[in-house]
Design a protein around this motif. Structure first.
Motif, PDB file in Angstrom:
ATOM      1  N   VAL A  25       0.844  -1.210   0.000  1.00 24.75           N
ATOM      2  CA  VAL A  25       0.000   0.000   0.000  1.00 24.75           C
ATOM      3  C   VAL A  25       0.871   1.249   0.000  1.00 24.75           C
ATOM      4  O   VAL A  25       0.576   2.245  -0.684  1.00 24.75           O
ATOM      5  N   GLN A  26       1.975   1.216   0.738  1.00 24.63           N
ATOM      6  CA  GLN A  26       2.823   2.395   0.880  1.00 24.63           C
ATOM      7  C   GLN A  26       3.724   2.644  -0.326  1.00 24.63           C
ATOM      8  O   GLN A  26       4.046   3.785  -0.615  1.00 24.63           O
ATOM      9  N   ARG A  27       4.107   1.572  -1.060  1.00 22.55           N
ATOM     10  CA  ARG A  27       5.190   1.725  -2.025  1.00 22.55           C
ATOM     11  C   ARG A  27       4.862   1.337  -3.459  1.00 22.55           C
ATOM     12  O   ARG A  27       5.603   1.700  -4.360  1.00 22.55           O
ATOM     13  N   GLU A  28       3.801   0.602  -3.687  1.00 22.15           N
ATOM     14  CA  GLU A  28       3.545   0.083  -5.025  1.00 22.15           C
ATOM     15  C   GLU A  28       2.532   0.933  -5.798  1.00 22.15           C
ATOM     16  O   GLU A  28       1.473   1.280  -5.260  1.00 22.15           O
ATOM     17  N   GLN A  29       2.856   1.242  -7.045  1.00 22.15           N
ATOM     18  CA  GLN A  29       1.889   1.921  -7.895  1.00 22.15           C
ATOM     19  C   GLN A  29       0.759   0.979  -8.309  1.00 22.15           C
ATOM     20  O   GLN A  29      -0.399   1.373  -8.366  1.00 22.15           O
ATOM     21  N   ASP A  30       1.130  -0.273  -8.568  1.00 17.02           N
ATOM     22  CA  ASP A  30       0.121  -1.276  -8.933  1.00 17.02           C
ATOM     23  C   ASP A  30      -0.351  -2.024  -7.693  1.00 17.02           C
ATOM     24  O   ASP A  30      -0.479  -3.260  -7.683  1.00 17.02           O
ATOM     25  N   ARG A  31      -0.612  -1.273  -6.634  1.00 17.12           N
ATOM     26  CA  ARG A  31      -0.944  -1.917  -5.366  1.00 17.12           C
ATOM     27  C   ARG A  31      -2.215  -2.750  -5.443  1.00 17.12           C
ATOM     28  O   ARG A  31      -2.308  -3.799  -4.807  1.00 17.12           O
ATOM     29  N   GLY A  32      -3.186  -2.290  -6.232  1.00 17.89           N
ATOM     30  CA  GLY A  32      -4.445  -3.025  -6.310  1.00 17.89           C
ATOM     31  C   GLY A  32      -4.257  -4.447  -6.814  1.00 17.89           C
ATOM     32  O   GLY A  32      -4.799  -5.411  -6.248  1.00 17.89           O
ATOM     33  N   ILE A  33      -3.463  -4.599  -7.868  1.00 16.34           N
ATOM     34  CA  ILE A  33      -3.218  -5.930  -8.440  1.00 16.34           C
ATOM     35  C   ILE A  33      -2.481  -6.809  -7.440  1.00 16.34           C
ATOM     36  O   ILE A  33      -2.863  -7.969  -7.198  1.00 16.34           O
ATOM     37  N   TRP A  34      -1.427  -6.276  -6.817  1.00 14.23           N
ATOM     38  CA  TRP A  34      -0.638  -7.080  -5.894  1.00 14.23           C
ATOM     39  C   TRP A  34      -1.422  -7.456  -4.648  1.00 14.23           C
ATOM     40  O   TRP A  34      -1.240  -8.555  -4.094  1.00 14.23           O
ATOM     41  N   ILE A  35      -2.266  -6.584  -4.182  1.00 11.24           N
ATOM     42  CA  ILE A  35      -3.083  -6.912  -3.003  1.00 11.24           C
ATOM     43  C   ILE A  35      -3.974  -8.109  -3.301  1.00 11.24           C
ATOM     44  O   ILE A  35      -4.073  -9.059  -2.505  1.00 11.24           O
ATOM     45  N   TRP A  36      -4.631  -8.107  -4.463  1.00 13.48           N
ATOM     46  CA  TRP A  36      -5.488  -9.236  -4.833  1.00 13.48           C
ATOM     47  C   TRP A  36      -4.662 -10.505  -5.027  1.00 13.48           C
ATOM     48  O   TRP A  36      -5.097 -11.612  -4.649  1.00 13.48           O
ATOM     49  N   VAL A  37      -3.484 -10.376  -5.606  1.00 11.13           N
ATOM     50  CA  VAL A  37      -2.624 -11.551  -5.796  1.00 11.13           C
ATOM     51  C   VAL A  37      -2.277 -12.177  -4.447  1.00 11.13           C
ATOM     52  O   VAL A  37      -2.350 -13.406  -4.264  1.00 11.13           O
ATOM     53  N   MET A  38      -1.904 -11.332  -3.473  1.00 13.81           N
ATOM     54  CA  MET A  38      -1.526 -11.866  -2.164  1.00 13.81           C
ATOM     55  C   MET A  38      -2.710 -12.434  -1.395  1.00 13.81           C
ATOM     56  O   MET A  38      -2.572 -13.427  -0.674  1.00 13.81           O
ATOM     57  N   LEU A  39      -3.874 -11.833  -1.552  1.00  9.09           N
ATOM     58  CA  LEU A  39      -5.044 -12.282  -0.801  1.00  9.09           C
ATOM     59  C   LEU A  39      -5.679 -13.530  -1.394  1.00  9.09           C
ATOM     60  O   LEU A  39      -6.218 -14.366  -0.655  1.00  9.09           O
ATOM     61  N   LEU A  40      -5.610 -13.685  -2.699  1.00  9.50           N
ATOM     62  CA  LEU A  40      -6.317 -14.792  -3.350  1.00  9.50           C
ATOM     63  C   LEU A  40      -5.436 -15.999  -3.623  1.00  9.50           C
ATOM     64  O   LEU A  40      -5.938 -17.127  -3.651  1.00  9.50           O
ATOM     65  N   LEU A  41      -4.130 -15.767  -3.839  1.00  6.27           N
ATOM     66  CA  LEU A  41      -3.254 -16.884  -4.202  1.00  6.27           C
ATOM     67  C   LEU A  41      -2.334 -17.246  -3.042  1.00  6.27           C
ATOM     68  O   LEU A  41      -1.150 -16.905  -3.011  1.00  6.27           O
ATOM     69  N   HIS A  42      -2.902 -17.922  -2.058  1.00  4.04           N
ATOM     70  CA  HIS A  42      -2.113 -18.335  -0.887  1.00  4.04           C
ATOM     71  C   HIS A  42      -1.338 -19.608  -1.193  1.00  4.04           C
ATOM     72  O   HIS A  42      -1.918 -20.555  -1.754  1.00  4.04           O
ATOM     73  N   PRO A  43      -0.070 -19.750  -0.774  1.00  3.53           N
ATOM     74  CA  PRO A  43       0.829 -18.680  -0.313  1.00  3.53           C
ATOM     75  C   PRO A  43       1.686 -18.118  -1.440  1.00  3.53           C
ATOM     76  O   PRO A  43       2.579 -17.308  -1.205  1.00  3.53           O
ATOM     77  N   LEU A  44       1.420 -18.575  -2.679  1.00  2.00           N
ATOM     78  CA  LEU A  44       2.280 -18.204  -3.802  1.00  2.00           C
ATOM     79  C   LEU A  44       2.270 -16.708  -4.068  1.00  2.00           C
ATOM     80  O   LEU A  44       3.287 -16.135  -4.462  1.00  2.00           O
ATOM     81  N   GLY A  45       1.117 -16.062  -3.863  1.00  2.00           N
ATOM     82  CA  GLY A  45       1.038 -14.628  -4.104  1.00  2.00           C
ATOM     83  C   GLY A  45       1.954 -13.849  -3.179  1.00  2.00           C
ATOM     84  O   GLY A  45       2.660 -12.924  -3.599  1.00  2.00           O
ATOM     85  N   LEU A  46       1.970 -14.258  -1.897  1.00  2.00           N
ATOM     86  CA  LEU A  46       2.840 -13.611  -0.922  1.00  2.00           C
ATOM     87  C   LEU A  46       4.308 -13.849  -1.264  1.00  2.00           C
ATOM     88  O   LEU A  46       5.129 -12.923  -1.222  1.00  2.00           O
ATOM     89  N   ILE A  47       4.641 -15.077  -1.622  1.00  2.00           N
ATOM     90  CA  ILE A  47       6.023 -15.403  -1.986  1.00  2.00           C
ATOM     91  C   ILE A  47       6.460 -14.610  -3.218  1.00  2.00           C
ATOM     92  O   ILE A  47       7.575 -14.066  -3.273  1.00  2.00           O
ATOM     93  N   ALA A  48       5.574 -14.514  -4.203  1.00  2.00           N
ATOM     94  CA  ALA A  48       5.894 -13.783  -5.435  1.00  2.00           C
ATOM     95  C   ALA A  48       6.149 -12.307  -5.135  1.00  2.00           C
ATOM     96  O   ALA A  48       7.113 -11.710  -5.637  1.00  2.00           O
ATOM     97  N   TYR A  49       5.309 -11.706  -4.293  1.00  3.19           N
ATOM     98  CA  TYR A  49       5.498 -10.286  -3.962  1.00  3.19           C
ATOM     99  C   TYR A  49       6.816 -10.080  -3.212  1.00  3.19           C
ATOM    100  O   TYR A  49       7.561  -9.126  -3.485  1.00  3.19           O
ATOM    101  N   PHE A  50       7.104 -10.987  -2.273  1.00  7.85           N
ATOM    102  CA  PHE A  50       8.306 -10.849  -1.457  1.00  7.85           C
ATOM    103  C   PHE A  50       9.565 -10.849  -2.325  1.00  7.85           C
ATOM    104  O   PHE A  50      10.446  -9.993  -2.165  1.00  7.85           O
TER     105      PHE A  50
END
Length: 248
Positions: A25-50
């Motif tokens: 939320v603080q740093r990403e311009q495409d925050r909306g896409i990444w938030i959905w990726v992390m919330l919907l694709l457990h745990p791969l979305g979180l790993i991908a963002y990290f």
């Protein structure tokens, strides 16, 4: 027991997820896409963002330095090669590894050995200069830097020029440092150079010009890519502190 372990793992995962969501939320311009990726694709979305977004913004040099301390086998091999073969190249390689491991006193000796083989070797002179500076010998370090600067002023893309200004300041040769850094920042706009030039101006009571240099430094960092700006956050903090002093 397994239930407790699962509960702790779940709590740890949720803590990391919240941490990454806040970062997003603080740093990403495409925050909306990444938030959905992390919330919907457990745990791969979180790993991908990290790995794709969070880590590239971090300054991981401390981790590389810490891990390098355990590479004793490589250091030992370089020591053996230097003593058995004994040419400048091997002594320089040993000195560079010792410098990487913050064994600066040992590095001084290695670079001196290299220069005893090749007195005009710029890499050995530069390694010796940095190692001398780190071991609190600024006068001799400046001698080495001056020798490089006279031969090749743009050696290491301005790092030698910056070191000259830094060492002149350390030796309290303020007028020489200010004159040199004025020329330096016109060619190489590293944050450290701008900061040190501003300090020299402040020492000479030229506070208005010092403020302008600090403002320029801060604007350069703000305009940099996030990964580069994070690497310069130390100079940003120093610049902000100096700006408050100048305003006072």
């Amino acid at each position: 027991m397994w239930g407790s372990f699962y509960s702790l793992s779940s709590l740890a995962y949720m803590a990391i997820l919240i941490w990454m969501l806040i970062d997003c939320v603080q740093r990403e311009q495409d925050r909306g896409i990444w938030i959905w990726v992390m919330l919907l694709l457990h745990p791969l979305g979180l790993i991908a963002y990290f790995f794709a977004r969070y880590l590239p913004r971090r300054d991981m040099r401390w981790l590389h330095r810490w891990m390098a301390r355990f590479r004793t086998r490589e250091l030992r091999q370089l020591e053996i090669a230097s003593r058995q073969i004994g040419n400048a190249y091997h002594w320089i390689q040993l000195g560079e590894k010792q410098k990487e491991l913050h064994k600066y006193s040992d590095a001084v000796n290695s670079f001196r050995e290299a220069l005893s083989k090749e007195s005009d070797n710029l890499q050995a002179k530069w390694g010796l200069a940095i190692s001398l500076e780190k071991t609190g010998q600024p006068e001799e370090a400046l001698d080495q830097v001056e020798a490089i600067f006279q031969t090749q002023p743009d050696y290491k893309f301005g790092d030698v020029s910056l070191a000259r200004g830094r060492l002149l300041m350390e030796l309290e040769q303020w007028q020489k440092a200010e004159s040199h850094l004025r020329t330096h920042v016109d060619r190489w706009r590293q944050p450290e150079g701008l900061y040190r030039y501003a300090v020299c101006l402040h020492h000479d009571h030229q506070d208005q010009e010092a403020r302008e240099q600090i403002q320029s430094l801060l604007m350069d960092i703000e305009a940099s890519p996030t990964s580069i700006a994070r690497q310069q956050r130390g100079w940003k903090r120093k610049a902000q502190y100096l700006r408050r002093q100048l305003s006072g």
